[in-house]
Structure formats: C-alpha cells, structure tokens
Enzyme design. Sequence first.
Site, PDB file in Angstrom:
ATOM      1  N   THR A 137       0.829  -1.200   0.000  1.00  0.00           N
ATOM      2  CA  THR A 137       0.000   0.000   0.000  1.00  0.00           C
ATOM      3  C   THR A 137       0.865   1.253   0.000  1.00  0.00           C
ATOM      4  O   THR A 137       1.877   1.311   0.686  1.00  0.00           O
ATOM      5  CB  THR A 137      -0.907  -0.008   1.249  1.00  0.00           C
ATOM      6  OG1 THR A 137      -1.699  -1.189   1.219  1.00  0.00           O
ATOM      7  CG2 THR A 137      -1.798   1.213   1.294  1.00  0.00           C
ATOM      8  N   ALA A 195     -12.813  -1.211  -8.197  1.00  0.00           N
ATOM      9  CA  ALA A 195     -13.408  -0.769  -6.931  1.00  0.00           C
ATOM     10  C   ALA A 195     -14.910  -0.559  -7.057  1.00  0.00           C
ATOM     11  O   ALA A 195     -15.417  -0.180  -8.115  1.00  0.00           O
ATOM     12  CB  ALA A 195     -12.754   0.531  -6.471  1.00  0.00           C
ATOM     13  N   HIS A 226      -7.106   8.630  -7.527  1.00  0.00           N
ATOM     14  CA  HIS A 226      -6.750   7.886  -8.736  1.00  0.00           C
ATOM     15  C   HIS A 226      -7.326   8.575  -9.974  1.00  0.00           C
ATOM     16  O   HIS A 226      -6.636   8.711 -10.981  1.00  0.00           O
ATOM     17  CB  HIS A 226      -7.252   6.440  -8.643  1.00  0.00           C
ATOM     18  CG  HIS A 226      -6.383   5.560  -7.824  1.00  0.00           C
ATOM     19  ND1 HIS A 226      -5.603   4.579  -8.381  1.00  0.00           N
ATOM     20  CD2 HIS A 226      -6.154   5.497  -6.496  1.00  0.00           C
ATOM     21  CE1 HIS A 226      -4.940   3.957  -7.425  1.00  0.00           C
ATOM     22  NE2 HIS A 226      -5.264   4.489  -6.271  1.00  0.00           N
ATOM     23  N   ALA A 283      -8.075  11.709 -10.394  1.00  0.00           N
ATOM     24  CA  ALA A 283      -7.419  13.003 -10.636  1.00  0.00           C
ATOM     25  C   ALA A 283      -6.079  12.844 -11.347  1.00  0.00           C
ATOM     26  O   ALA A 283      -5.662  13.735 -12.083  1.00  0.00           O
ATOM     27  CB  ALA A 283      -7.230  13.740  -9.317  1.00  0.00           C
TER      28      ALA A 283
END
Length: 188
Positions: free
Chosen positions: A11, A36, A52, A54
């Site tokens: 992560t 997602a 993500h 942007a």
Amino acid sequence: MPNHVLVTGPTRSGKSEWAEALAAQSKQPVIYIATAIASPEDMEWLQRIQQHRARRPAAWELRDCPLELAALVRDLPPNHCALVDSLGTWVANCLDQSQDQWQATVAELLASVQACAAQLILVAEEVGWGVVPASVSGRCFRDRLGALCQQLSPLMTEVYLVTAGFALPLHQWGIGLKPLRDQLDAQG
C-alpha cells in the site's frame, strides 16, 4: 504476443503510479479498468478513488469492472493498453465465491489474459508480508491474491515490485518458480 505487465507492491508504494506511467508510455489508447466499488457511506474510500481519477489523463477510457474481469480482458481491442487497478480489490469483491467457484474464476481469467490482444498492465497488492490475518476472510483474501499473482506472473512479459517509490524489475533479476520447478522435474 502483446506486452503484459504485472506491477505489485505494498500500500502507498507507488505501484499504481508506476503502472499509469507504463500505460502512458505505451503510446496507445488507454482503457483504465477500475475494480473498486464506490460506496457513498465510505468517504475515505471515495477519496482514494478520487485521487486515482485526478491522476488519470482525461483521454483515458474508464471501465468499471468489479466482478466480470475475465470477460472484459478477453474482449479488449488490439492496439490498446489496458490497465487493471487492482487485482486485490477484485479478489476482495469475489471473496463470497466457494473455493470451486474461485478456481473456475481464476482459470477463466488466466485464459483471458493469454488470449488478450491488448497490452495489459495488472496492478496487485502485496499483502502476505505481515502477520497471519486473524480472520478466515483475511486469510482467504491473502492466500487467493498471492496464488493469483503466482499464476499470472509466468504469463507476463514484465513483472515489477514497487516499494518506497522504486520499481524493481523482477523479470530481469528474479528466478521464476515455474522455470525452476520445470528444471527440477527434468532432472528427475
């Protein structure tokens, strides 16, 4: 065979940004496949999704695919680059599948990757470096994602481990388990 890439890492390691840079370098139209599921009740998750979005160029086509990933990958058009972000989220979306259903889902995805005419960049989380999860679902997730990455990596042209903002080309420096197993089997 088109160039297929697996980008893995922990992560906040930079793996998605590395994958996005590879997609931009492809000089092909990019299809971004988001796995997602946006939940209006989870503001922190929505903020991550927004980060993500942007970063992505407006010209990239977005396809949401929380479940039917194999069919989408199989039908990708040639002369395109498809970025799947992420396999971990997709695995989490499929956790309610029985082991037999999951094996069939994985087999279908592996066949679709092999048949894929587009350049494919897959992003996957590394989750097995910590303690053994305390919950059954946590252990199932970790085991399924780890096994999936092992099954996918021999199908890839390139495999990168991204950590602390650095990408390591495992396909150049590592020795794959499958070639090693094949060599040991040949020796008797």
